[in-house]
Design a protein around this motif. Structure first.
Motif, PDB file in Angstrom:
ATOM      1  N   PRO A   1       1.836   1.336   1.317  1.00 35.48           N
ATOM      2  CA  PRO A   1       1.098   0.076   1.210  1.00 35.48           C
ATOM      3  C   PRO A   1       1.819  -0.898   0.280  1.00 35.48           C
ATOM      4  CG  PRO A   1      -0.387   1.945   0.975  1.00 35.48           C
ATOM      5  CD  PRO A   1       1.011   2.491   0.950  1.00 35.48           C
ATOM      6  N   TYR A   2       1.684  -2.178   0.544  1.00 33.49           N
ATOM      7  CA  TYR A   2       2.393  -3.213  -0.199  1.00 33.49           C
ATOM      8  C   TYR A   2       2.179  -3.093  -1.705  1.00 33.49           C
ATOM      9  CZ  TYR A   2       3.991  -7.803  -1.714  1.00 33.49           C
ATOM     10  OH  TYR A   2       4.659  -8.806  -2.355  1.00 33.49           O
ATOM     11  N   TYR A   3       0.959  -2.847  -2.155  1.00 31.73           N
ATOM     12  CA  TYR A   3       0.676  -2.811  -3.589  1.00 31.73           C
ATOM     13  C   TYR A   3       0.722  -1.396  -4.185  1.00 31.73           C
ATOM     14  CZ  TYR A   3      -0.655  -7.664  -3.106  1.00 31.73           C
ATOM     15  OH  TYR A   3      -0.621  -9.009  -2.854  1.00 31.73           O
ATOM     16  N   ASP A   4       1.225  -0.440  -3.444  1.00 31.44           N
ATOM     17  CA  ASP A   4       1.313   0.932  -3.925  1.00 31.44           C
ATOM     18  C   ASP A   4       2.173   0.994  -5.187  1.00 31.44           C
ATOM     19  OD1 ASP A   4       0.842   3.763  -3.605  1.00 31.44           O
ATOM     20  OD2 ASP A   4       2.948   3.947  -3.024  1.00 31.44           O
TER      21      ASP A   4
ATOM     22  N   GLU B   1       1.682  -0.490  -8.036  1.00 28.74           N
ATOM     23  CA  GLU B   1       1.620  -1.692  -8.898  1.00 28.74           C
ATOM     24  C   GLU B   1       0.612  -1.513 -10.000  1.00 28.74           C
ATOM     25  OE1 GLU B   1       3.781  -4.225  -8.644  1.00 28.74           O
ATOM     26  OE2 GLU B   1       4.667  -3.167  -6.979  1.00 28.74           O
TER      27      GLU B   1
END
Length: 155
Positions: free
Chosen positions: A150-153, A155
């Motif tokens: 996932p894109y925000y994994d 963060e």
């Protein structure tokens, strides 16, 4: 590069690569990466029954091959075909430009010139092994496409 370059193939130093039993080559770089803004030019010598690279295509970089000597089998999205000395091969970007060149001789090297149009960064896709490669700007990595996160994994 801001000057005209001239060299004989005999003076171009060969680098050898053999990291897998099916893939091997000697490469003589005439215009290596970084010497020109948008061009790479190399001469490849592929031993009998070997390929230089797996089946792949690029998203940004176009390639043109000129077969100097030998015979090969070219795999493309439309099937396989024989190639031989004197043949030009052009590979556009995208899936329609996917290719793999294999030396089909049991005794002779396949020798070709690889002219590449390059960009600061390129993505290569390897359909047979479901990998993706990221090349340029200090990045030289290959990943399984299943490694998607996932894109925000993280963060």
């Amino acid at each position: 590069m801001s000057e005209i370059k001239h060299a004989n193939i005999k003076v171009l130093e060969a680098s050898h690569k053999c990291e897998h039993e099916d893939y091997e080559y000697d490469r003589r770089k005439f215009v290596p990466f970084g010497d020109a803004k948008h061009t790479l030019v190399s001469v490849y010598e592929v031993p009998p029954m070997k390929s230089p690279y797996p089946y792949h295509y690029h998203h940004k970089n176009e390639e043109t091959f000129y077969i100097i000597s030998g015979e090969g089998i070219l795999k493309t999205p439309t099937g396989e075909r024989n190639v031989t000395a004197g043949d030009f091969l052009f590979f556009p970007t995208g899936p329609e430009g996917a290719h793999k060149l294999t030396n089909c001789s049991k005794t002779e090297k396949l020798v070709y010139i690889d002219f590449d149009v390059v960009h600061d960064i390129d993505i290569a896709v390897y359909p047979d092994s479901d990998k993706i490669g990221v090349w340029g700007m200090g990045i030289n990595k290959v990943y399984p496409q299943s490694a998607d996160v996932p894109y925000y994994d993280g963060e």
